[in-house]
Design a protein around this motif. Structure first.
Motif, short mmCIF file in Angstrom:
data_model
loop_
_atom_site.label_atom_id
_atom_site.label_comp_id
_atom_site.label_asym_id
_atom_site.label_seq_id
_atom_site.Cartn_x
_atom_site.Cartn_y
_atom_site.Cartn_z
N ALA A 147 -14.66 28.04 -18.23
CA ALA A 147 -15.50 27.37 -17.24
C ALA A 147 -14.77 27.14 -15.92
CB ALA A 147 -15.99 26.04 -17.79
N MET A 148 -13.49 27.48 -15.94
CA MET A 148 -12.67 27.18 -14.77
C MET A 148 -12.91 28.22 -13.66
SD MET A 148 -10.67 24.92 -13.67
CE MET A 148 -10.24 24.00 -15.13
N VAL A 149 -13.26 27.68 -12.52
CA VAL A 149 -13.50 28.56 -11.35
C VAL A 149 -12.80 27.95 -10.13
CG1 VAL A 149 -15.71 29.48 -12.17
CG2 VAL A 149 -15.67 27.32 -10.85
N LEU A 150 -12.79 28.72 -9.05
CA LEU A 150 -12.31 28.14 -7.79
C LEU A 150 -13.54 27.96 -6.91
CD1 LEU A 150 -9.09 30.26 -7.08
CD2 LEU A 150 -9.20 27.86 -7.81
N ILE A 151 -13.53 26.81 -6.19
CA ILE A 151 -14.66 26.61 -5.26
C ILE A 151 -14.11 26.42 -3.83
CG2 ILE A 151 -16.44 25.75 -6.85
CD1 ILE A 151 -15.53 22.89 -6.16
N ALA A 152 -14.94 26.83 -2.90
CA ALA A 152 -14.57 26.65 -1.48
C ALA A 152 -15.83 26.24 -0.73
CB ALA A 152 -14.04 27.96 -0.92
N ARG A 153 -15.62 25.52 0.33
CA ARG A 153 -16.82 25.13 1.11
C ARG A 153 -17.46 26.39 1.65
NH1 ARG A 153 -16.61 19.54 3.39
NH2 ARG A 153 -18.19 20.32 4.82
N LYS A 154 -18.80 26.34 1.64
CA LYS A 154 -19.53 27.52 2.09
C LYS A 154 -19.12 27.87 3.52
CE LYS A 154 -23.52 29.66 0.54
NZ LYS A 154 -24.46 29.44 -0.51
N ASP A 155 -18.89 26.83 4.33
CA ASP A 155 -18.56 27.06 5.74
C ASP A 155 -17.15 27.58 5.97
OD1 ASP A 155 -17.11 24.76 5.19
OD2 ASP A 155 -18.61 23.42 6.12
N VAL A 169 -22.48 19.06 0.20
CA VAL A 169 -21.53 20.11 0.58
C VAL A 169 -21.92 21.39 -0.17
CG1 VAL A 169 -19.10 20.81 0.60
CG2 VAL A 169 -19.72 18.41 0.94
N GLU A 170 -22.20 22.44 0.60
CA GLU A 170 -22.54 23.72 -0.03
C GLU A 170 -21.27 24.45 -0.42
OE1 GLU A 170 -25.63 25.07 -0.90
OE2 GLU A 170 -26.16 22.96 -0.54
N LEU A 171 -21.32 25.16 -1.52
CA LEU A 171 -20.08 25.74 -2.06
C LEU A 171 -20.20 27.23 -2.32
CD1 LEU A 171 -19.28 23.01 -4.74
CD2 LEU A 171 -18.05 23.34 -2.60
N ASN A 172 -19.04 27.88 -2.20
CA ASN A 172 -18.91 29.24 -2.71
C ASN A 172 -18.12 29.16 -4.01
OD1 ASN A 172 -20.17 30.50 -0.55
ND2 ASN A 172 -18.24 30.65 0.62
N VAL A 173 -18.59 29.85 -5.02
CA VAL A 173 -17.88 29.84 -6.31
C VAL A 173 -17.16 31.17 -6.50
CG1 VAL A 173 -18.15 29.73 -8.83
CG2 VAL A 173 -19.48 28.20 -7.35
N ILE A 174 -15.85 31.09 -6.71
CA ILE A 174 -15.08 32.31 -6.96
C ILE A 174 -14.70 32.30 -8.46
CG2 ILE A 174 -13.02 33.66 -6.30
CD1 ILE A 174 -13.81 30.96 -3.96
N ASP A 223 -16.05 30.33 4.62
CA ASP A 223 -16.17 31.79 4.49
C ASP A 223 -15.26 32.38 3.43
OD1 ASP A 223 -18.16 31.93 6.40
OD2 ASP A 223 -16.69 32.15 8.06
N ILE A 224 -14.74 31.55 2.58
CA ILE A 224 -13.91 32.07 1.49
C ILE A 224 -14.85 32.42 0.36
CG2 ILE A 224 -12.01 31.57 -0.13
CD1 ILE A 224 -10.99 29.50 1.96
N VAL A 225 -14.93 33.70 0.02
CA VAL A 225 -15.82 34.14 -1.05
C VAL A 225 -15.08 34.89 -2.14
CG1 VAL A 225 -17.93 34.21 0.34
CG2 VAL A 225 -16.41 36.20 0.31
N SER A 226 -13.80 35.21 -1.86
CA SER A 226 -13.00 35.95 -2.86
C SER A 226 -11.51 35.64 -2.66
CB SER A 226 -13.24 37.44 -2.71
OG SER A 226 -12.59 37.89 -1.53
#
Ligand code: ADP
Length: 744
Positions: A107-115, A190-195, A117-120
């Motif tokens: 279940a472990m992921v990395l998250i970054a704020r959507k703003d 806070v919108e997130l990107n999930v890597i 621009d980190i997506v990978s």
């Protein structure tokens, strides 16, 4: 002892019973706090699946300051929740085992704020990244590798579990649990990107139920039950999400909303993937791939390979079966030990019992010996007490009869005299028998003139034989030794009894033969008494040697007797080393005979001479007076009358003390010394007289004990004290005369 067995039996059964009934307490340390992530365990407890399996499971929340895996390894709990990293613990030598792999994906992921621009991982170069070092390394390092991102290529920031840092923009990337944290952060606007590492082919196991080798070894059944009940709990939780969420909220009070838990439930189901993989399944092949990731982190391939081979728990594995047998063996051994212990204790108890019984026995023997001793003493006293008055009765009857000319009165005196003698015979028999029974009868062998020994007895039957017109023949073998060493008194007693019976049981005109032979090669004296009397029936032969037994009861009425004579005779002969035997047929007469060991001896032995019968008409000519020492006035009188009859002068001393002073004053021809007397007894008086004689170089005066004590050993006592002979009470005038003839 039986109680002890019962105690152990109850202990054993109650223990087994308790083991079955009383739920076993176990605990499981969670990987995090109470939430849907642990729904299976929570529901297994809430729905009673654990209880049904006999388990009382305590669910412990994670203490973030501690390593939950090490906590289980250290024994703080039997079970724990880990992820794939559990393999590294095994590879490092910790004895952990995977019981069930619940989450097929991590279940472990990395998250970054959507703003941001980190997506990978490609965008993470030079960025501030936060994750738990040592725990989440494996999964993220592999993903970073994928994008050739080195650790030095980004800024490592310590993990902030509150996630304020990502909300505030203090970190760019943070590790998060896909099932819950993104929801919470999104809620904060806070919108997130999930890597997700899964997107890069990095597929690790998520939550794994694990335990230790120790638990599997000591409670193999419990592990099996724990696994089954947990999976059942998960099945239930996944099928009843709403109920599960409400239960978690109501019972575990997490600071979580229903929606949050619902979000978690949905994401969790994806990780468990129950539609694709059997619940709890662990694939060794997948772990081989996972081992590869850890190898890249610097762990030895060999250790990892070994860990992969060993880490997965299989309830049906032979190793565990072996463990079962080992446990069974241990239990068997314990039972055996208890049994041996009981046996040992029992043995100890027996030994103690034997000891106390032996002591009791020793006491009883001592008591019996004392009783026998007092019985012997009683016999001696009785012997004395009965013989003393008998002496007076018989003596005075003899005297009275002498002055009586009326034939009718003379007959009456004769009856009294013979009755007195019979009574004395019975008393003697009873005393003898008791003596033999109590082992007090001893045999005293002395030289004796052979013919005299038997003739003395036959002489006693002269009157009866004449009366019954019987013919008594005495046959002495020609080579009979003149003198033999034997207990003459006892031989005479036996022959007296045999002849007495022969006379008694042979009708008028019959014949009795006494035969005496000697075998010089073996030194055996053979004696036999035959009669032509009534004989004995074959069936009664064994009976007649028993005490108080007669051939049949009519015998008593017709012939009288106590039935002791043969019992005593047979025992005396046995004591002397022979056997008394009988051959008889009713109406054909009886033949009693015995063989005795007897040494021939010199005919001049002094003791033998004392036995010599002297002719009744030898004149008595004492060189001086006699001293009669006697405390009993009646007996003084009786002896006085007899001595007067013989024309012998005498003095009287009433006790030993008087006797001693009398002996000092006057030299007597002979002293007749009673034994039991007040002030000084006969033995002591004799000793004193002997000492005085020696001191003054005087010749020894003959001292004869006149005693009613006829127990064995007495004779030696008298001789030892310095006496020369003894006269047993009751005595007859003839016996007194013979005694005087011997010593004067
Ligand atoms: P007692 O003669 O005092 O009764 P014994 O022990 O001497 O006791 O004898 C036991 C019994 O053996 C006698 O009562 C008698 O029945 C039998 N008995 C002994 N001697 C003879 C004998 N010579 N002839 C026939 N019977 C005998």
């Amino acid at each position: 002892m039986r109680n002890l067995f019962l105690f152990f039996f109850l202990l054993l059964t109650t223990t087994l019973y308790a083991q079955q009934r009383e739920p076993e307490k176990v605990s499981v340390i969670l990987k995090w706090f109470y939430q849907y992530q642990f729904a299976g365990i929570i529901m297994a407890k809430e729905k009673g699946f654990y209880e049904d399996a006999g388990l009382d499971v305590e669910i412990i929340e994670r203490d973030p300051s501690k390593n939950n895996i090490l906590q289980v390894i250290d024994g703080e709990a039997q079970y724990g929740i880990a992820d794939s990293s559990i393999l590294t613990y095994r590879a490092k030598g910790h004895p952990v085992r995977i019981v069930a792999s619940i989450f097929q994906h991590n279940a472990m992921v990395l998250i970054a704020r959507k703003d941001s621009d980190i997506v990978s991982p490609y965008e993470m170069r030079g960025k501030r990244i936060s994750y738990q070092e040592g725990i989440d390394d494996a999964i993220f390092s592999s993903m970073f590798d994928y994008a050739n991102l080195e650790k030095s290529d980004f800024i490592k920031v310590p993990m902030d579990f509150s996630y304020e840092s990502i909300i505030n923009g203090e970190v760019d990337v943070i590790a998060a649990y896909i099932t819950d944290q993104p929801y919470w952060i999104k809620k904060r606007g806070v919108e997130l990107n999930v890597i997700n590492p899964l997107s890069y082919g990095i597929d690790l196991y998520g939550d794994i139920l694990f335990t230790t080798e120790k638990e599997i070894a000591s409670h193999p059944k419990r592990v099996k039950k724990m696994k089954a009940a947990t999976l059942k709990g998960w099945e239930y939780a996944l099928a009843h999400k709403d109920e599960t969420i409400r239960t978690i909220i109501d019972k575990y009070k997490p600071a979580l909303t229903y929606d949050q838990l619902a979000y978690e439930a949905a994401t969790t189901e994806r990780l468990i993937a129950p539609k694709h993989v059997a619940l709890g399944y662990t694939s060794k092949d997948r772990f081989r791939v996972i081992a590869g990731l850890y190898h890249d982190l610097g762990l030895s391939q060999q250790a990892l390979d070994k860990a992969v081979e060993e880490i997965i728990y299989d309830p049906d594995a032979p190793g565990d079966t072996l463990q079962f047998y080992l446990t069974a063996f241990t239990i068997g051994g314990a039972v055996m030990f208890i049994f041996l212990l009981l046996l040992y204790l029992h043995n100890q108890q027996l030994q103690r019992q034997v000891k106390t019984r032996t002591k009791e026995l020793e006491k009883a023997t001592l008591r019996a010996e004392k009783a026998a001793a007092s019985k012997a003493q009683f016999l001696a006293n009785m012997s004395h007490e009965i013989r003393t008055p008998m002496n007076a009765i018989l003596g005075f009857i003899e005297q009275l009869a002498k002055g009586e000319n009326d034939p009718a009165r003379q007959k009456q005196f004769a009856i009294v005299k013979s009755s007195g003698r019979t009574l004395l015979g019975i008393i003697n028999d009873i005393l003898d028998f008791s003596k033999i029974e109590s082992g007090k009868m001893s045999i005293e062998c002395q030289p004796a003139l052979t013919r005299d020994l038997f003739e003395e007895i036959t002489a006693l039957f002269k009157e009866q034989i004449e009366e019954k017109e019987l013919l008594l023949e005495t046959l002495f073998a020609p080579k009979l030794p003149e003198c033999i060493t034997t207990d003459a008194i006892r031989v005479k007693q036996v022959v007296f009894n045999l002849l007495g019976n022969a006379v008694k049981f042979t009708p008028k005109g019959g014949r009795i033969i006494l035969e005496v032979r000697f075998r010089p090669d073996t030194n055996i004296l053979h004696c036999s008494v035959r009669d032509t009397g009534i004989g004995i029936h074959e069936t009664n032969i064994a009976k007649i040697f028993k005490a108080f037994e007669q051939e049949d009861h009519t015998t008593t009425r017709k012939f009288g007797g106590t039935g002791l004579g043969l019992a005593i005779s047979s025992k005396l002969i046995t004591l002397m080393g022979g056997t008394l035997e009988v051959e008889s047929n009713p109406g054909e007469g009886s033949h009693f005979y015995f063989d005795l060991p007897a040494e021939p001896c010199e005919a001049h032995a002094p003791e033998a001479l004392t036995q010599q019968a002297l002719s009744g008409d030898t004149a008595l000519a004492p060189q001086g007076d006699l001293l009669v020492v006697e405390d009993n006035k009646t007996n003084q009188m009786l002896l006085g009358i007899i001595l007067d009859e013989f024309g012998i002068a005498y003095d009287i001393a009433n006790d030993g003390l008087e006797a001693y002073s009398a002996a000092q004053r006057k030299h007597y021809a002979m002293i007749l010394m009673d034994e039991n007397m007040p002030n000084m007894n006969g033995i002591d008086a004799t000793k004193k007289i002997r000492a005085w004689e020696e001191e003054h170089h005087l010749s020894r005066v003959p001292i004869v004990a006149v005693t009613a004590n006829a127990l064995s050993g007495d004779r030696e006592r008298f001789i030892d004290a310095g006496m020369d002979d003894y006269l047993a009470k009751p005595f007859s005038e003839t016996e007194v005369m013979q005694l005087l003839q011997r010593h004067l």
